[in-house]
Scaffold this active site. Structure first.
Site, PDB file in Angstrom:
ATOM      1  N   LYS A   1     -19.190  27.838  22.977  1.00  0.00           N
ATOM      2  CA  LYS A   1     -19.651  27.641  24.437  1.00  0.00           C
ATOM      3  C   LYS A   1     -20.782  28.685  24.630  1.00  0.00           C
ATOM      4  O   LYS A   1     -20.590  29.511  25.238  1.00  0.00           O
ATOM      5  CB  LYS A   1     -18.449  28.015  25.505  1.00  0.00           C
ATOM      6  CG  LYS A   1     -17.959  26.880  26.379  1.00  0.00           C
ATOM      7  CD  LYS A   1     -17.123  27.722  27.566  1.00  0.00           C
ATOM      8  CE  LYS A   1     -15.813  27.239  27.160  1.00  0.00           C
ATOM      9  NZ  LYS A   1     -14.879  27.875  28.391  1.00  0.00           N
TER      10      LYS A   1
ATOM     11  N   PHE B   1     -13.965  24.046  30.868  1.00  0.00           N
ATOM     12  CA  PHE B   1     -12.727  24.578  30.743  1.00  0.00           C
ATOM     13  C   PHE B   1     -11.903  23.544  29.427  1.00  0.00           C
ATOM     14  O   PHE B   1     -12.109  22.270  29.641  1.00  0.00           O
ATOM     15  CB  PHE B   1     -11.465  25.121  31.337  1.00  0.00           C
ATOM     16  CG  PHE B   1     -10.556  26.061  30.679  1.00  0.00           C
ATOM     17  CD1 PHE B   1     -10.862  27.325  30.683  1.00  0.00           C
ATOM     18  CD2 PHE B   1      -9.460  25.318  30.393  1.00  0.00           C
ATOM     19  CE1 PHE B   1      -9.880  28.092  29.989  1.00  0.00           C
ATOM     20  CE2 PHE B   1      -8.452  26.154  29.882  1.00  0.00           C
ATOM     21  CZ  PHE B   1      -8.738  27.466  29.613  1.00  0.00           C
ATOM     22  N   VAL B   2     -11.635  23.628  28.465  1.00  0.00           N
ATOM     23  CA  VAL B   2     -11.236  22.673  27.551  1.00  0.00           C
ATOM     24  C   VAL B   2      -9.860  23.042  26.772  1.00  0.00           C
ATOM     25  O   VAL B   2      -9.499  24.017  26.792  1.00  0.00           O
ATOM     26  CB  VAL B   2     -12.335  22.420  26.149  1.00  0.00           C
ATOM     27  CG1 VAL B   2     -13.450  21.834  26.491  1.00  0.00           C
ATOM     28  CG2 VAL B   2     -12.319  23.607  25.373  1.00  0.00           C
TER      29      VAL B   2
ATOM     30  N   ASP C   1     -16.281  32.000  23.668  1.00  0.00           N
ATOM     31  CA  ASP C   1     -16.714  31.849  25.174  1.00  0.00           C
ATOM     32  C   ASP C   1     -17.476  32.753  25.391  1.00  0.00           C
ATOM     33  O   ASP C   1     -18.868  32.902  24.888  1.00  0.00           O
ATOM     34  CB  ASP C   1     -15.374  31.724  25.809  1.00  0.00           C
ATOM     35  CG  ASP C   1     -15.478  31.482  27.520  1.00  0.00           C
ATOM     36  OD1 ASP C   1     -16.579  30.914  27.717  1.00  0.00           O
ATOM     37  OD2 ASP C   1     -14.707  31.887  28.314  1.00  0.00           O
TER      38      ASP C   1
ATOM     39  N   GLU D   1     -11.139  31.112  14.500  1.00  0.00           N
ATOM     40  CA  GLU D   1     -11.155  31.535  15.781  1.00  0.00           C
ATOM     41  C   GLU D   1     -10.938  29.791  16.567  1.00  0.00           C
ATOM     42  O   GLU D   1     -11.659  28.747  15.899  1.00  0.00           O
ATOM     43  CB  GLU D   1     -12.226  31.873  16.667  1.00  0.00           C
ATOM     44  CG  GLU D   1     -12.091  32.935  17.576  1.00  0.00           C
ATOM     45  CD  GLU D   1     -10.879  33.147  18.273  1.00  0.00           C
ATOM     46  OE1 GLU D   1     -10.045  32.337  18.407  1.00  0.00           O
ATOM     47  OE2 GLU D   1     -10.699  33.943  19.227  1.00  0.00           O
ATOM     48  N   ASP D   2     -10.520  29.626  17.711  1.00  0.00           N
ATOM     49  CA  ASP D   2     -10.453  28.082  18.230  1.00  0.00           C
ATOM     50  C   ASP D   2     -11.832  28.153  19.078  1.00  0.00           C
ATOM     51  O   ASP D   2     -12.436  26.898  18.656  1.00  0.00           O
ATOM     52  CB  ASP D   2      -9.288  28.068  19.269  1.00  0.00           C
ATOM     53  CG  ASP D   2      -9.158  29.319  20.298  1.00  0.00           C
ATOM     54  OD1 ASP D   2      -9.738  30.268  20.239  1.00  0.00           O
ATOM     55  OD2 ASP D   2      -8.282  29.281  21.052  1.00  0.00           O
TER      56      ASP D   2
ATOM     57  N   GLY E   1      -4.296  29.780  19.549  1.00  0.00           N
ATOM     58  CA  GLY E   1      -5.208  28.894  19.535  1.00  0.00           C
ATOM     59  C   GLY E   1      -5.581  28.211  18.418  1.00  0.00           C
ATOM     60  O   GLY E   1      -5.700  26.997  18.285  1.00  0.00           O
TER      61      GLY E   1
ATOM     62  N   ARG F   1      -1.359  22.305  23.950  1.00  0.00           N
ATOM     63  CA  ARG F   1      -1.887  22.633  22.889  1.00  0.00           C
ATOM     64  C   ARG F   1      -1.929  21.449  21.717  1.00  0.00           C
ATOM     65  O   ARG F   1      -2.481  21.453  20.567  1.00  0.00           O
ATOM     66  CB  ARG F   1      -1.265  23.987  22.098  1.00  0.00           C
ATOM     67  CG  ARG F   1      -1.577  24.942  22.998  1.00  0.00           C
ATOM     68  CD  ARG F   1      -0.930  26.314  22.275  1.00  0.00           C
ATOM     69  NE  ARG F   1      -0.721  27.665  22.926  1.00  0.00           N
ATOM     70  CZ  ARG F   1      -1.913  28.301  23.127  1.00  0.00           C
ATOM     71  NH1 ARG F   1      -2.919  28.425  22.505  1.00  0.00           N
ATOM     72  NH2 ARG F   1      -1.397  29.373  23.770  1.00  0.00           N
TER      73      ARG F   1
ATOM     74  N   ASP G   1      -5.097  25.968  24.870  1.00  0.00           N
ATOM     75  CA  ASP G   1      -4.167  25.708  26.058  1.00  0.00           C
ATOM     76  C   ASP G   1      -4.818  25.814  27.338  1.00  0.00           C
ATOM     77  O   ASP G   1      -5.609  26.613  27.667  1.00  0.00           O
ATOM     78  CB  ASP G   1      -2.969  26.695  25.860  1.00  0.00           C
ATOM     79  CG  ASP G   1      -3.455  28.158  26.245  1.00  0.00           C
ATOM     80  OD1 ASP G   1      -4.127  28.621  25.470  1.00  0.00           O
ATOM     81  OD2 ASP G   1      -2.471  28.896  26.938  1.00  0.00           O
TER      82      ASP G   1
HETATM   83  P1  IMP Z   1     -14.258  35.207  24.859  1.00  0.00           P
HETATM   84  O1  IMP Z   1     -13.731  36.825  24.646  1.00  0.00           O
HETATM   85  O2  IMP Z   1     -14.707  35.160  26.315  1.00  0.00           O
HETATM   86  O3  IMP Z   1     -15.146  34.701  23.668  1.00  0.00           O
HETATM   87  O4  IMP Z   1     -12.723  34.175  24.663  1.00  0.00           O
HETATM   88  C1  IMP Z   1     -12.380  33.366  23.799  1.00  0.00           C
HETATM   89  C2  IMP Z   1     -10.897  33.146  24.203  1.00  0.00           C
HETATM   90  O5  IMP Z   1     -10.736  32.670  25.214  1.00  0.00           O
HETATM   91  C3  IMP Z   1     -10.451  32.087  23.116  1.00  0.00           C
HETATM   92  O6  IMP Z   1     -10.124  32.458  22.034  1.00  0.00           O
HETATM   93  C4  IMP Z   1      -9.390  31.372  24.024  1.00  0.00           C
HETATM   94  O7  IMP Z   1      -8.262  31.866  23.613  1.00  0.00           O
HETATM   95  C5  IMP Z   1      -9.751  31.639  25.276  1.00  0.00           C
HETATM   96  N1  IMP Z   1     -10.809  30.620  26.121  1.00  0.00           N
HETATM   97  C6  IMP Z   1     -12.112  30.667  26.202  1.00  0.00           C
HETATM   98  N2  IMP Z   1     -12.429  29.317  26.673  1.00  0.00           N
HETATM   99  C7  IMP Z   1     -11.345  28.400  26.575  1.00  0.00           C
HETATM  100  C8  IMP Z   1     -11.318  27.217  26.876  1.00  0.00           C
HETATM  101  O8  IMP Z   1     -12.137  26.342  27.535  1.00  0.00           O
HETATM  102  N3  IMP Z   1     -10.161  26.697  26.886  1.00  0.00           N
HETATM  103  C9  IMP Z   1      -8.897  27.260  26.337  1.00  0.00           C
HETATM  104  N4  IMP Z   1      -9.325  28.538  25.903  1.00  0.00           N
HETATM  105  C10 IMP Z   1     -10.382  29.309  26.102  1.00  0.00           C
HETATM  106 MG    MG Z   2      -7.938  32.822  21.717  1.00  0.00          MG
END
Ligand code: IMP
Ligand code: MG
Length: 182
Positions: A136, A157-158, A108, A104-105, A49, A170, A164
């Site tokens: 987020k 969700f974005v 979450d 990082e993208d 991402g 992407r 993606d």
């Molecule tokens: P976390 O461990 O919950 O912080 O997850 C982070 C990862 O989940 C990111 O690096 C993304 O790959 C994916 N992710 C979380 N939210 C989104 C979203 O809204 N769109 C796309 N990918 C997301």
């Molecule tokens: Mg990721």
């Protein structure tokens, strides 16, 4: 921004268009360059991402920067509560003694980043910071934060600009909200 065909039906709203993304990446590049003045940055890009964001970010830096890539699995099955991740593709280079900036993208729940920062910290880095394009905060389940954040987004969700939904979208040049896959 004009969206065509299928995209127009799937995208609920555009949160940040290409111009806003370009402007914010320039600002981040300037801020990071000022903070790392006199040091060499080693970017660790989390595949897949963050690849597109990182490609623009490195060109917005005015300090010397090297780049490496890591791919990690999202927490599967029983490890979800702990956020334990598995390395699918490790870094090419040793990061001991280096000023590492994780790119990082999106943050979450924060579980992925918490685990990744712990793993990289153990490799003897000189410093470790995080630059996330999107944050987020309402979905956070850990205390992890990024020193550099592009934009805060609501709990939706974005996709686009590297992010993606099922490996699609992407290549969108904006960040757009789509119906949540959950
Ligand atoms: P976390 O461990 O919950 O912080 O997850 C982070 C990862 O989940 C990111 O690096 C993304 O790959 C994916 N992710 C979380 N939210 C989104 C979203 O809204 N769109 C796309 N990918 C997301
Ligand atoms: Mg990721």
């Amino acid at each position: 921004m004009a969206l065509h065909g299928e995209l127009q039906t799937v995208v609920e709203r555009v949160l940040f268009d290409a111009e806003q993304l370009r402007g914010r990446v320039e600002e981040l590049g300037a801020e990071i360059s000022a903070d790392y003045s006199g040091r060499q940055i080693h970017l660790v890009v989390v595949l897949r991402g963050a690849a597109i964001f990182a490609a623009d970010l490195i060109r917005a830096l005015t300090v010397p920067a090297s780049i490496d890539f890591i791919a990690i699995s999202s927490y599967a099955g029983s490890s979800k509560s702990t956020g334990a991740v598995r390395i699918l593709k490790d870094l090419e280079d040793d990061i001991a003694g280096r000023h590492v900036l994780i790119v990082e993208d999106i943050i979450d729940s924060g579980l992925t980043l918490t685990c990744l920062t712990e793993m990289l910290q153990q490799r003897g880095v000189a410093s470790l910071e995080v630059c996330a394009l999107l944050d987020k905060p309402s979905a956070r389940r850990t205390t992890v934060t990024a020193r550099y954040i592009g934009f805060r987004v609501p709990d939706c969700f974005v996709v686009g600009y590297g992010l993606d939904l099922g490996q699609q979208y992407r290549g969108l040049s904006c960040i757009a909200e789509v119906p949540s896959p959950k």
